[in-house]
Design a protein around this motif. Sequence first.
Motif, PDB file in Angstrom:
ATOM      1  N   GLN A 195       0.834  -1.198   0.000  1.00  0.00           N
ATOM      2  CA  GLN A 195       0.000   0.000   0.000  1.00  0.00           C
ATOM      3  C   GLN A 195       0.867   1.245   0.000  1.00  0.00           C
ATOM      4  O   GLN A 195       0.576   2.214  -0.704  1.00  0.00           O
ATOM      5  CB  GLN A 195      -0.948  -0.008   1.210  1.00  0.00           C
ATOM      6  CG  GLN A 195      -2.087  -0.973   1.058  1.00  0.00           C
ATOM      7  CD  GLN A 195      -2.960  -1.052   2.293  1.00  0.00           C
ATOM      8  OE1 GLN A 195      -2.528  -0.775   3.402  1.00  0.00           O
ATOM      9  NE2 GLN A 195      -4.201  -1.460   2.102  1.00  0.00           N
ATOM     10  N   ASP A 196       1.944   1.221   0.776  1.00  0.00           N
ATOM     11  CA  ASP A 196       2.872   2.354   0.808  1.00  0.00           C
ATOM     12  C   ASP A 196       3.548   2.573  -0.545  1.00  0.00           C
ATOM     13  O   ASP A 196       3.988   3.681  -0.852  1.00  0.00           O
ATOM     14  CB  ASP A 196       3.933   2.158   1.901  1.00  0.00           C
ATOM     15  CG  ASP A 196       3.355   2.268   3.308  1.00  0.00           C
ATOM     16  OD1 ASP A 196       2.210   2.752   3.465  1.00  0.00           O
ATOM     17  OD2 ASP A 196       4.048   1.851   4.259  1.00  0.00           O
ATOM     18  N   LYS A 197       3.622   1.515  -1.364  1.00  0.00           N
ATOM     19  CA  LYS A 197       4.216   1.608  -2.701  1.00  0.00           C
ATOM     20  C   LYS A 197       3.174   1.969  -3.767  1.00  0.00           C
ATOM     21  O   LYS A 197       3.481   1.984  -4.951  1.00  0.00           O
ATOM     22  CB  LYS A 197       4.887   0.274  -3.073  1.00  0.00           C
ATOM     23  CG  LYS A 197       6.125  -0.024  -2.262  1.00  0.00           C
ATOM     24  CD  LYS A 197       6.700  -1.400  -2.592  1.00  0.00           C
ATOM     25  CE  LYS A 197       7.113  -1.512  -4.016  1.00  0.00           C
ATOM     26  NZ  LYS A 197       8.493  -1.750  -4.324  1.00  0.00           N
ATOM     27  N   GLY A 198       1.925   2.222  -3.349  1.00  0.00           N
ATOM     28  CA  GLY A 198       0.898   2.645  -4.294  1.00  0.00           C
ATOM     29  C   GLY A 198      -0.096   1.571  -4.701  1.00  0.00           C
ATOM     30  O   GLY A 198      -0.967   1.827  -5.536  1.00  0.00           O
ATOM     31  N   TYR A 199      -0.009   0.383  -4.134  1.00  0.00           N
ATOM     32  CA  TYR A 199      -0.951  -0.696  -4.454  1.00  0.00           C
ATOM     33  C   TYR A 199      -2.122  -0.617  -3.475  1.00  0.00           C
ATOM     34  O   TYR A 199      -2.211  -1.385  -2.523  1.00  0.00           O
ATOM     35  CB  TYR A 199      -0.241  -2.057  -4.405  1.00  0.00           C
ATOM     36  CG  TYR A 199       0.758  -2.193  -5.516  1.00  0.00           C
ATOM     37  CD1 TYR A 199       0.392  -2.742  -6.731  1.00  0.00           C
ATOM     38  CD2 TYR A 199       2.054  -1.720  -5.372  1.00  0.00           C
ATOM     39  CE1 TYR A 199       1.292  -2.825  -7.780  1.00  0.00           C
ATOM     40  CE2 TYR A 199       2.971  -1.803  -6.410  1.00  0.00           C
ATOM     41  CZ  TYR A 199       2.581  -2.352  -7.607  1.00  0.00           C
ATOM     42  OH  TYR A 199       3.472  -2.426  -8.644  1.00  0.00           O
ATOM     43  N   THR A 200      -3.002   0.339  -3.729  1.00  0.00           N
ATOM     44  CA  THR A 200      -4.031   0.676  -2.746  1.00  0.00           C
ATOM     45  C   THR A 200      -5.432   0.181  -3.104  1.00  0.00           C
ATOM     46  O   THR A 200      -6.322   0.246  -2.262  1.00  0.00           O
ATOM     47  CB  THR A 200      -4.088   2.203  -2.557  1.00  0.00           C
ATOM     48  OG1 THR A 200      -4.302   2.815  -3.832  1.00  0.00           O
ATOM     49  CG2 THR A 200      -2.788   2.731  -1.956  1.00  0.00           C
TER      50      THR A 200
END
Length: 116
Positions: A17-22
């Motif tokens: 999630q922190d890498k943009g996989y939200t």
Amino acid sequence: MKKEFAEHEMDNIKIYQDKGYTCNFHFEKGKLINSETKNEYFPNDIFILAEHRYEGMSDPSDMSILYIIETSKGEKGTFLMGYGPSADLEVADFFKKIPEKNVSKEENINENDSSS
């Protein structure tokens, strides 16, 4: 084996999630659906960029796979699927139909971690 077997699924979900996989996806009637946008995807529309397998700490038959995915529309997110005795066979069949050319390890945090 990599350290991922000692981690809980939520540890890696947070990292991704922190890498943009939200985006969150769910499976319904043969399609993967983005829970927010309601966009629907078939196996050819899904790109698996990493996967992580887990065994339950207290019950090894409690197994799951965390898929890190991007869709043909550029939506990035995760999908957690049970496997082994707890597997939903329809969901498992969907993921088996994703073309091999759409599967990579390019975002695997364990394999791309130089400290491992």
